[in-house]
Structure formats: C-alpha cells, structure tokens
Write an enzyme that holds these catalytic residues in place. Sequence first.
Site, PDB file in Angstrom:
ATOM      1  N   ASP A   1     -30.823 -24.479  -0.182  1.00 15.54           N
ATOM      2  CA  ASP A   1     -29.948 -23.310  -0.061  1.00 15.54           C
ATOM      3  C   ASP A   1     -29.477 -22.835  -1.435  1.00 15.54           C
ATOM      4  O   ASP A   1     -29.072 -23.657  -2.283  1.00 15.54           O
ATOM      5  CB  ASP A   1     -28.728 -23.731   0.782  1.00 15.54           C
TER       6      ASP A   1
ATOM      7  N   GLU B   1     -34.573 -21.079  -1.252  1.00 14.65           N
ATOM      8  CA  GLU B   1     -33.982 -19.751  -1.068  1.00 14.65           C
ATOM      9  C   GLU B   1     -33.879 -19.146  -2.455  1.00 14.65           C
ATOM     10  O   GLU B   1     -32.943 -19.408  -3.211  1.00 14.65           O
ATOM     11  CB  GLU B   1     -32.590 -19.829  -0.428  1.00 14.65           C
TER      12      GLU B   1
HETATM   13  C1  NOJ Z   1     -27.498 -18.869   1.933  1.00 12.64           C
HETATM   14  C2  NOJ Z   1     -27.486 -19.095   3.409  1.00 12.64           C
HETATM   15  O1  NOJ Z   1     -28.694 -18.653   3.953  1.00 12.64           O
HETATM   16  C3  NOJ Z   1     -26.277 -18.346   3.932  1.00 12.64           C
HETATM   17  O2  NOJ Z   1     -26.275 -18.307   5.337  1.00 12.64           O
HETATM   18  C4  NOJ Z   1     -25.044 -19.016   3.399  1.00 12.64           C
HETATM   19  O3  NOJ Z   1     -23.910 -18.285   3.797  1.00 12.64           O
HETATM   20  C5  NOJ Z   1     -25.065 -19.080   1.866  1.00 12.64           C
HETATM   21  N1  NOJ Z   1     -26.344 -19.495   1.352  1.00 12.64           N
HETATM   22  C6  NOJ Z   1     -24.054 -20.064   1.358  1.00 12.64           C
HETATM   23  O4  NOJ Z   1     -24.455 -21.382   1.614  1.00 12.64           O
END
Ligand code: NOJ
Length: 571
Positions: free
Chosen positions: A238, A298
């Site tokens: 993430d 991500e």
């Molecule tokens: C990216 C995640 O996909 C999202 O849902 C989240 O709010 C943020 N990172 C913070 O962890």
Amino acid sequence: MSGVTAMRCKWFSVVLFACLCGASFPAAAQNSSTAVDAEGHQWWQHAVFYEIYPRSFADSNNDGIGDLNGITAKLDYLKDLGVDAIWISPCFPSPQVDFGYDVSDYENIDPMYGTLADFDKLASEAKQRGIHLILDFVVNHTSDQHPWFLDSKSSRTSEHRDWYIWRDGRGAGQPPNNWTSEFGGSAWKYDPTTKQYYYHYFYAAQPDLNWRNPQVETAMFDVTRWWYKRGVSGFRLDAVDTLFEDPNLKDNPEPGGKNALGDPIQKRIYNTKLPEVHDVLRGLRKVADEYNSVLIGETWTHDIAELNRYYGVGNDELQLPMDFLFTTVNKLSPAEFRKQIAAVNSASGWPTFVISNHDIVRSYDRYGDGRHNDQIAKLMAGLYLTLRGTPIMYYGEEIGMKTTPPTRKEEVQDPVGRTGWPKEKGRDGERTPMQWNESVNAGFSSAKPWLPVPPTYKTHNVADESKDPNSVLSFYKTVLKLRHTNSALLDGNYVPLNESDENVLSYLRVYKDQGVLVALNMSPSEKKISFELSKQGFRSLTALAATEKSSADGDVVTLEPFGVFIGQLSK
Ligand code: NOJ
C-alpha cells in the site's frame, strides 16, 4: 498522489512508443527453477488476480460485514470464474478509521473478519484449488492504536519514539511545515503529552512509520516472513510512494489553486517518491524471492521512466507495479488505449493491467455510455484480459457492478467523503456489497449490510448471470478460460494492427506459429474491418470468443456496436 479526487481520476502523460513488443522478460527477473513455461515465466505472469474488499464480498456470520469464512465459501465460484490469486484488502485488527488501512496488529485477523484459524482454513482451501493468497501490506503507516505508536507517543524517550516521525512545530500552533494530508488538512498532528507534532500522510489516525529507522525495517520485513510461512504468496504494498520524507522537511511548492478538500494544491516533491523507497523495495523483494512470492505495488506512475524505477534496475524490486494507466483513461478511445498499451509494453518489466479498484470509480461507469454499459463491460474484458501482462480484476467487475455513491452526507461511511462532501463523496460507491443473487441484500448477508446494496442487484447478480450465456459474467468466464489455455494469449507478443483506426482497437498476440486476433469496437455503430491477415503470415481465422452479433468471414470481421471478436489464426 495529489488529492483524493486526483486519485480517482488521474491523468497521465505517457511517453509513447510504437512498438512490436516481445514476450521476453529480462533474465534477471526469471528464476528458471520456478518457471511455469518454456519462456521462463513465473506463476504470477500466467495468473489472473482478483481483488476482494473483504467487508463487501460475502458475510458468513450475518453481521452485515463480509468475512474470511465468506471468502472461503466462495472459492469454488472464483475457481470456476478463472481466478488464480486473490488479493484481500486489509483484514488485520484495525479501528477501521480507513476500513483496515489503519492496522493495529500486523500479525492477526480482525475479529470482524474471523480468526487466524479461519485464515488458515481459507489458505488451505485456496491451496487445494490452486488459488494463491495475496495480502495487503500497509507499509507506510500504522493505526494510532498500534502498540508501537501508543508507546511512541507516551514519552520523548520511549523505546518506539523514533519509529514514527516527530518534530517540533515552527512556532506556537504552527506545524513543522506546509505538507498537507491526502485526506485533508495539515499532515501534522500536535500531541499535547510530548508537545511535538507527528506526521501522517493520510488520516491523523494513520501515523507514518519512520523507515529511516532500521528497527522499523526489520520489524516490517519480519511481518512478511510471518505471513509467507502461513501460506501467503505475496503482498500488495500500500502507498509505497509515500514511505520517505525529506529529512529537512522542506515546504512543498504550491502552484496555486485548491483541491476538492479545500487545501492548497501542492507538488508533493518532498514527501513522495523519494529515492530511498527503492532500497526498501529491494529488501522486501529479497524476502519475497525466498518464498517464490510476488510483490504488487500501489505505484502512481506518471510515465514509463517512473514505472521502470519500480521494476528496479535488473528487475529486483516490484514484479507488478500497478501502473494505473488504464484507470486514467476515462473514455473509449482506441488511440488512447493504443498509446498506453505501447508504453507499458516498452517498459522494462512485465505489464500489469487494472481497470477498477476500491479507490476509484468502477470501470462500468467510467466507460459506460448509459445505454450499452453491459456491452462496454464485455468490451473492457475483451481488452484487458487478452493483453500481454497480468490482469488484476476487482470484485463485481465480472457481473457489471456499478458505482453507487451515497446520495446524502449522513449516509457516507468513508471519512474523506464527509470531509469533501459534496465535491468529493468518498469511496463508498465502489465498495458496495457483492451481488450474489436476487434475494434479500443480494445474498450478501441476511443482516443490514454496512453499505446499501445497489438497486442493480436485481439485474446484475451472479446467480442470474450464470444462467445467461450472453451475460457479462458468461463473457468474462469465456475470455478467462481462453486466457488460461491459449498459448498466444499466455506468452505471445503484442502486435498492434490498423493503428490509425479511430473506432476499432485491434491487435494480434503471436507466439511461435500460434496467433490470436483481438478486435474491439469502441464505437456505437457497427464496423466491418478487413484485416489482410496474409500480410501477417496467417491464412485463416476462426472465432474463439465473440459478443452476440460479431463474427468473421474470411479475414473480414464484423463487429456490432461495442462488439468484441477474438479469433484463432492459422498459418
Ligand atoms: C491506498 C489504499 O488503496 C486506500 O484505500 C487507503 O485509504 C490509502 N492507501 C491509505 O492506506
């Protein structure tokens, strides 16, 4: 990232390359002992991934919130669909401020989702079906209720003080610098006990870890080992862009204007994408390689140079940086898709294709014209499931689930939707319960679901669509089956065709003497295209999959509005 709105509709300027892309993959990334084919591809290069938002997938104990046993109960459905790996969004203990992206214990399961025993059952049942489990690893921050943070904030000399980022303010009531949070307001929160500010890129309840502290790195790397030993085959990492900050805390430039949350727009050059991120990724990859596992990132990349950095020099970082290119093309434009595909194919690593996830408006709505949405959902399946690369599906996409945002502020669950209302309604709309059947609450739960079930469950649900050979679900199944069995689709080069066609996106996938033609009509009118396949060295064309009124006669393909034709070529 630069604002939640931007996260939901990001636009990329991409360096473009017209290319005839090879199926080869740099040798450094391959491990011949674990290859699944003669090309040296690894399991994750052949796999179809499927993201599950666990709150919303299936509720086994009828408390209105999905859970792990619910997922286990649906494994046969996923297997039959053609899924090889499931990525489960965070299911660890969490106060749920950001619905699990605020973790208070990395080595356990939140009771709302079940127990570690339930997890073990899920892992073993998945393994029996040849399905890999991928967990979501929240690397940038913890919950403010994590014992590390509770200790960190207890005193300036506590054992974990330096595990987070604490600084003095600039003056009375003044945070250390101008950095703003992705979710609104300053990225610094004052703590009256120790009279310092801590840094949080996201909500204040999500304090950023200090990755410059080697103890943090050791503890976090050990978390991955712990889960690998429990049967996990990889992680979706993430928010990796945000792991490091400029140690001098330089102010970010503010070019002017405000974002949807009312904060000044900032160029986040001092708190995102710092080069140190790559040292961490290399370290995590070394551990992953010990377990033949995959790292999905991500990664919000603006161009191929940035994407390549995430693969790493010598492909020693992320195997699957989610490039998000397709999530930013919001219209059915063959030219735009051609550019994106060519760009990703020119990158130094294996492509990953994503069209929806839990943070962005579903592809059904982004591309749908309001009249042909189901046809367009099939068109998108025909596109991203036949490209050279690994697709990551999002639950419900296969049945044509639509984004259903809250209509009243009082209904909003996602805190950012309350802060940003009405401009930014938050992400509830893409997280609604999976639509299993026509019964109460779409068969998701017998209790009131945590988010309302969209009215479309009557027309778009797994049970009904399974019986309809022309449903979105049936089309997904057909294409996914092909993808698993056709060597050109698994291993073939991508060869763009008719590159000046404004309506039809078409290409070949070619592997040795095998060829597959894919033709996708992105327009609302019927199209007939003559492909002159002899020029490509092929003689005949037979249908492998096509939408209802699309077909081939010789090398002339007729496509209904938004129609798809996928055909086998013979020499
Ligand atoms: C990216 C995640 O996909 C999202 O849902 C989240 O709010 C943020 N990172 C913070 O962890």
